[in-house]
Design a protein around this motif. Structure first.
Motif, short mmCIF file in Angstrom:
data_model
loop_
_atom_site.label_atom_id
_atom_site.label_comp_id
_atom_site.label_asym_id
_atom_site.label_seq_id
_atom_site.Cartn_x
_atom_site.Cartn_y
_atom_site.Cartn_z
N TYR A 297 0.83 -1.21 0.00
CA TYR A 297 0.00 0.00 0.00
C TYR A 297 0.86 1.25 0.00
O TYR A 297 0.63 2.19 -0.78
CB TYR A 297 -0.93 0.01 1.20
N PHE A 316 -12.51 0.45 -1.27
CA PHE A 316 -11.58 -0.56 -1.75
C PHE A 316 -10.98 -1.33 -0.57
O PHE A 316 -10.90 -2.56 -0.58
CB PHE A 316 -10.47 0.10 -2.57
N GLY A 317 -10.56 -0.60 0.47
CA GLY A 317 -9.97 -1.25 1.63
C GLY A 317 -10.95 -2.15 2.36
O GLY A 317 -10.61 -3.27 2.74
N MET A 320 -11.64 -5.28 0.19
CA MET A 320 -10.47 -6.15 0.17
C MET A 320 -10.38 -6.96 1.46
O MET A 320 -10.15 -8.19 1.43
CB MET A 320 -9.21 -5.30 -0.01
N MET A 321 -10.56 -6.32 2.60
CA MET A 321 -10.51 -7.05 3.86
C MET A 321 -11.65 -8.05 3.98
O MET A 321 -11.47 -9.15 4.50
CB MET A 321 -10.53 -6.07 5.04
N ALA A 343 -3.58 -9.58 1.68
CA ALA A 343 -4.71 -8.76 1.25
C ALA A 343 -5.32 -7.99 2.41
O ALA A 343 -5.74 -6.84 2.26
CB ALA A 343 -5.77 -9.63 0.58
N GLY A 347 -5.67 -4.02 2.40
CA GLY A 347 -6.98 -3.42 2.60
C GLY A 347 -7.06 -2.60 3.87
O GLY A 347 -7.65 -1.51 3.90
#
Length: 424
Positions: A297, A316-317, A320-321, A343, A347
């Motif tokens: 990141y 997005f974060g 992703m998580m 990931a 995220g």
């Protein structure tokens, strides 16, 4: 060094305000002197953050050695972990007004120097209770460094460029976390647990020397506060932050993020060991890929901000998580875990760095206090999340524990993004 070069590129970028998280701004021909980011001072703060974050995790791997040396159990020796966490987290409730009043850079330098002495003291004590006291004291000193440093970055960085620069500063913490986890095991085996603390004290001493050098040579580092700050004392500063609706939204969001994300992540290693029979070495390597995600990141933050915008980056974060925790919950093979944990790191920092950036701007007139409250919310959320997670893990395994952030985090990210868009 790559992360440090990235700071320089961001701080010197093009002499224009650029895109403010997806929205074009007017081009200008030059930046006022006050808007030139003091890259060296931020790099030195990142070094102090490295040492501070290394101290947080270093005793995790040292507990067996400490227990054997003092003739006790690992469970009883874990008091040195709890003592540090309590002081490191709780001290942040009071540090903000001090940093605002006496100067943030100066405050960080003083506390870094004090941490040097207290961390070295940890290596000299002759009883477990004395070690717990020394760890408590060192946590109370080191707990000032990162929140006040973030507030300083907020003071000296224009908002339009703050998120990438905060992300570069964050890389110091990520490296510190990785080093602390590794040092506890590798250096503990090579040198013994006492010498590990002497090594960390040396790192604090080097960081202190750099900060003092900057104070002597950079007038901006000696400034007492930001022009927007109107600090009038502890109560007034807290009232300014907590009476601000946007500040309450940011603080609530980071509390939920910390309690759900960290409350589940604390049990990833235990789940991998119990479900797949992995060795503790393998578990440590897999859990460490969280930091790899954070570094990914930090290396790509400018591109991600340009691509998604600030609110889109938060979503997005969260997504992703959610996907990564779902993989951990239903994954049938162990080799999916390092992919998922990486990931989660990517995220988490995408969402968390967005929250951090807003924390530095939510109450500019009391920025140090605002960031300190923000940081305290993280620690409180972690403690409550881990405690609640223990009840779930012991009764129902890690599967439902991983499903909670998979469901909560994308909703949280979407809600925060909606609040953020209303302010743009």
């Amino acid at each position: 060094m790559g992360a440090l070069r990235c700071i320089r590129r961001v701080s010197a970028a093009s002499h224009f305000a650029g895109k403010r998280y997806g929205k074009p701004n007017a081009r200008v021909t030059a930046l006022p002197a006050a808007q030139i980011v003091p890259t060296r001072s931020i790099i030195l703060l990142a070094g102090a953050g490295f040492a501070s974050q290394a101290m947080v995790r270093v005793t995790d791997s040292l507990l067996p050695q400490i227990a054997a040396d003092f003739g006790t159990t690992v469970g009883e020796a874990s008091i040195v972990v709890a003592a540090y966490a309590v002081s490191h987290g709780s001290i942040q409730l009071i540090i903000g007004p001090v940093g605002d009043r006496f100067g943030k850079y100066r405050t960080v330098a003083v506390m870094c120097a004090l941490a040097t002495i207290l961390v070295a003291l940890c290596g000299t004590v002759q009883s477990l209770s004395a070690l717990a006291v020394a760890r408590f004291a060192s946590g109370a000193a080191a707990g000032w460094i990162i929140p006040i440093s973030m507030a300083y970055v907020g003071d000296v960085t224009p908002y339009e460029r703050r998120q990438p620069i905060l992300a570069r500063y964050l890389s110091g913490q990520i490296f510190g976390q990785l080093f602390g986890q590794a040092a506890g095991g590798v250096l503990g085996d090579l040198l013994g647990w006492r010498n590990v603390f002497f090594v960390l004290a040396g790192m604090f001493a080097l960081a202190t020397a750099g900060l003092i050098f900057e104070l002597l040579n950079n007038p901006r580092a000696r400034a007492v506060g930001h022009p927007d700050e109107t600090s009038r004392g502890f109560v007034a500063d807290y009232a300014a932050v907590l009476s601000n609706p946007w500040a309450r939204i940011v603080i609530l969001a980071v509390f939920i993020e910390a309690s759900t994300a960290w409350g589940a992540f604390a049990y990833v290693g235990a789940d991998l060991h119990l479900r797949f029979g992995l060795s503790f070495t393998a578990v440590g390597l897999i859990v460490g890929t969280f930091g790899v995600g954070g570094l990914l990141y930090a290396a790509s933050v400018q591109q991600l901000v340009n691509l998604f915008g600030q609110s889109g980056l938060a979503v997005f974060g969260g997504v992703m998580m959610a996907l990564a925790y779902a993989i951990l919950a239903i994954g049938a093979t162990w080799w999916l875990a390092p992919v998922a944990v990486t990931a989660i790191g990517l995220g988490f920092y995408a969402l968390h760095n967005t929250l951090q950036t807003n924390a530095t701007q939510m109450t500019p007139e009391a920025r140090g206090t605002a960031v300190a409250i923000f940081s305290s919310a993280i620690y409180l959320g972690q403690m409550l999340g881990v405690a609640a997670g223990a009840l779930v893990f012991d009764r129902f395994t890690a599967v439902p524990l991983f499903l909670v952030p998979a469901l909560v985090l994308p909703v949280l990210a979407w809600w925060f993004a909606m609040q953020l868009r209303r302010r743009e």
